[in-house]
Design an enzyme around this catalytic site. Sequence first.
Site, PDB file in Angstrom:
ATOM      1  N   HIS A 156       0.818  -1.220   0.000  1.00 21.97           N
ATOM      2  CA  HIS A 156       0.000   0.000   0.000  1.00 21.97           C
ATOM      3  C   HIS A 156       0.850   1.268   0.000  1.00 21.97           C
ATOM      4  O   HIS A 156       0.349   2.346  -0.284  1.00 21.97           O
ATOM      5  CB  HIS A 156      -0.925   0.009   1.232  1.00 21.97           C
ATOM      6  CG  HIS A 156      -2.013  -1.011   1.136  1.00 21.97           C
ATOM      7  ND1 HIS A 156      -3.324  -0.696   0.860  1.00 21.97           N
ATOM      8  CD2 HIS A 156      -1.981  -2.362   1.245  1.00 21.97           C
ATOM      9  CE1 HIS A 156      -4.044  -1.796   0.818  1.00 21.97           C
ATOM     10  NE2 HIS A 156      -3.261  -2.823   1.051  1.00 21.97           N
ATOM     11  N   ASP A 364       3.559   9.320  -0.509  1.00 26.25           N
ATOM     12  CA  ASP A 364       2.392   8.534  -0.121  1.00 26.25           C
ATOM     13  C   ASP A 364       2.169   7.473  -1.181  1.00 26.25           C
ATOM     14  O   ASP A 364       2.305   7.764  -2.378  1.00 26.25           O
ATOM     15  CB  ASP A 364       1.161   9.456  -0.048  1.00 26.25           C
ATOM     16  CG  ASP A 364       0.237   9.083   1.094  1.00 26.25           C
ATOM     17  OD1 ASP A 364       0.185   7.893   1.444  1.00 26.25           O
ATOM     18  OD2 ASP A 364      -0.440   9.980   1.614  1.00 26.25           O
TER      19      ASP A 364
HETATM   20  P1  ADQ Z   1      -2.929   5.786   5.029  1.00 30.15           P
HETATM   21  O1  ADQ Z   1      -1.517   6.193   5.236  1.00 30.15           O
HETATM   22  O2  ADQ Z   1      -3.716   5.519   6.247  1.00 30.15           O
HETATM   23  O3  ADQ Z   1      -3.054   4.541   4.071  1.00 30.15           O
HETATM   24  P2  ADQ Z   1      -4.789   7.304   3.211  1.00 30.15           P
HETATM   25  O4  ADQ Z   1      -4.658   6.678   1.883  1.00 30.15           O
HETATM   26  O5  ADQ Z   1      -4.972   8.785   3.125  1.00 30.15           O
HETATM   27  O6  ADQ Z   1      -3.563   7.042   4.185  1.00 30.15           O
HETATM   28  O7  ADQ Z   1      -6.056   6.692   3.917  1.00 30.15           O
HETATM   29  C1  ADQ Z   1      -6.540   7.177   5.112  1.00 30.15           C
HETATM   30  C2  ADQ Z   1      -7.976   6.680   5.292  1.00 30.15           C
HETATM   31  O8  ADQ Z   1      -8.341   6.850   6.656  1.00 30.15           O
HETATM   32  C3  ADQ Z   1      -8.958   7.449   4.454  1.00 30.15           C
HETATM   33  O9  ADQ Z   1      -9.949   6.592   3.964  1.00 30.15           O
HETATM   34  C4  ADQ Z   1      -9.514   8.468   5.416  1.00 30.15           C
HETATM   35  O10 ADQ Z   1     -10.846   8.850   5.153  1.00 30.15           O
HETATM   36  C5  ADQ Z   1      -9.429   7.739   6.743  1.00 30.15           C
HETATM   37  N1  ADQ Z   1      -9.138   8.733   7.794  1.00 30.15           N
HETATM   38  C6  ADQ Z   1      -8.089   9.548   7.865  1.00 30.15           C
HETATM   39  N2  ADQ Z   1      -8.235  10.390   8.921  1.00 30.15           N
HETATM   40  C7  ADQ Z   1      -9.391  10.076   9.503  1.00 30.15           C
HETATM   41  C8  ADQ Z   1     -10.116  10.591  10.620  1.00 30.15           C
HETATM   42  N3  ADQ Z   1      -9.690  11.619  11.318  1.00 30.15           N
HETATM   43  N4  ADQ Z   1     -11.254   9.996  10.933  1.00 30.15           N
HETATM   44  C9  ADQ Z   1     -11.710   8.954  10.210  1.00 30.15           C
HETATM   45  N5  ADQ Z   1     -11.107   8.471   9.131  1.00 30.15           N
HETATM   46  C10 ADQ Z   1      -9.959   9.013   8.787  1.00 30.15           C
HETATM   47  C11 ADQ Z   1      -2.143   3.601   3.465  1.00 30.15           C
HETATM   48  C12 ADQ Z   1      -1.054   4.241   2.597  1.00 30.15           C
HETATM   49  C13 ADQ Z   1      -1.675   5.124   1.537  1.00 30.15           C
HETATM   50  C14 ADQ Z   1      -2.692   4.321   0.719  1.00 30.15           C
HETATM   51  C15 ADQ Z   1      -3.658   3.570   1.610  1.00 30.15           C
HETATM   52  C16 ADQ Z   1      -4.561   2.626   0.822  1.00 30.15           C
HETATM   53  O11 ADQ Z   1      -0.136   4.986   3.406  1.00 30.15           O
HETATM   54  O12 ADQ Z   1      -0.688   5.670   0.690  1.00 30.15           O
HETATM   55  O13 ADQ Z   1      -3.430   5.221  -0.099  1.00 30.15           O
HETATM   56  O14 ADQ Z   1      -2.974   2.806   2.591  1.00 30.15           O
HETATM   57  O15 ADQ Z   1      -3.852   1.775  -0.004  1.00 30.15           O
END
Ligand code: ADQ
Length: 468
Positions: A156, A364
Amino acid sequence: MARVVVVSNRVAVPNRDGTRAGGLEVVIGSYLKRNQGIWFGWSGRTVAKGEEVTRKVEHAGVTYITTDLLRADFQEYYNGFANRMLWPILHYRLDLAEFSSRDMAGYLRVNELFADRLKPFLKPDDVLWVHDYHLLPLGKALRERGVENKIGFFLHIPFPPPDMLTCLPKHERTILSLCHYDLVGFQTNNDADNLADYLSHECRMPSRDRRTFIAGSRTLRIGVFPVGVEMAEFERLARRTKRTAVVREVLNSLSERSMIIGVDRLDYSKGLGLRVRAFEQFLGTYPRWRGAVTYLQITPRSRSEIREYADMERRIDETVGRVNGRYGEASWTPIRYVNRPYSRTTLAGLYRSSRAALVTPLRDGMNLVAKEYIAAQDPEDPGVLILSRFAGAAVECQAALLVNPYDQEAVAAAIDQALSMPLDERCGRHSALVKVLSENDIKDWGPRFVAALTNPAEAKRWSRRASG
Ligand code: ADQ
């Protein structure tokens, strides 16, 4: 159809509040909701020796199997090797990596333990799908225990070039163990090319086309499977929740000011410190916006037990305090900084209510917040996405305002541009983004990976569909 067994470090056993702050849980949850199967991983509990339990729970057609870890194992495997060594190196942060051979031994041991505890649940025709950097050597550990099923792996997070990968001491024990999988999937072509370069140049492994490598008696295929979001569902959710009490209360409290939103786990890869400083620069360079815009940054804390994370938390708290002290008024706080998770429903409504989103990670894998923000917009009056060129999402989101997150002046100028952008330009950019992202909806992502793993001919059909 074969049964799919998903394996990841954490398992999101459904809970009632529905808040999940983490991309991996959101994505796997969405896959299993439609395709069922087994989800195996750590229970989230650490226990003393002799108290480890493996539990099985059925919910809505999905079987959740979770297993406890010993405190010392968890410390070395998760807080140690996975998050102090692999996470920084794979995010291009060699400066933050801390190697310890004890942590590495713990990491390899926990992967073997996962293999031991998973094996009794496997049937011969199951298809295994392993997720993320915690479990790089799980395929090898399963093969050593005689598991000959199809096993795929999806990373990921980013995968850097060989010059960085080889800074990882004994990298062949972790990176090269990927060759025990049948298929290794990445978010972008750049990540896939980096593994191909590592295998060709560092390991001198023969390859037909830089996507198929011959590793002894096995064949490893490399593929690109960018993670997406549920576009139409998220838009519907955002439309509905913009009217809910929580979101209305936030909007009322803004007194007609425009809102800019940021939503990230508290992690150094997300570039929060530089982002807050860029916002400070924006208020300094474009004074007409002072008092007219509020920046809401929603940031649940994560991994606070790791020193680098605790230090970063403190630094960001201080920077936010400084900006608010310098520019704030009795009637206006420039930055609202909130350290708690919100439900996806509330987030959707807040995204839709924001004139712009600031998504500026330093690196990311993909970044789902960027895609969720686009999905949530009102097509008649959409907000503007300001996106780091170093997020995997930038490959698809060319119509966003792409920025270099290290360049504070450029980010400040992009905020001004987003807030001043005329409606027709906002609509044009938004519809271009929706078109691209709808062609890669998360509904297709899991089936596409599993098809590529089990049936390469079927995979070609998916990729033709995905490329239109
Ligand atoms: P993350 O590093 O966790 O994921 P991201 O892709 O932005 O980063 O996903 C975060 C998820 O958590 C989003 O669905 C978001 O809505 C949710 N989230 C974030 N803050 C939140 C909050 N305060 N309350 C509730 N929900 C919240 C890892 C990798 C990324 C990759 C994903 C998926 O680091 O690069 O995109 O996996 O493969």
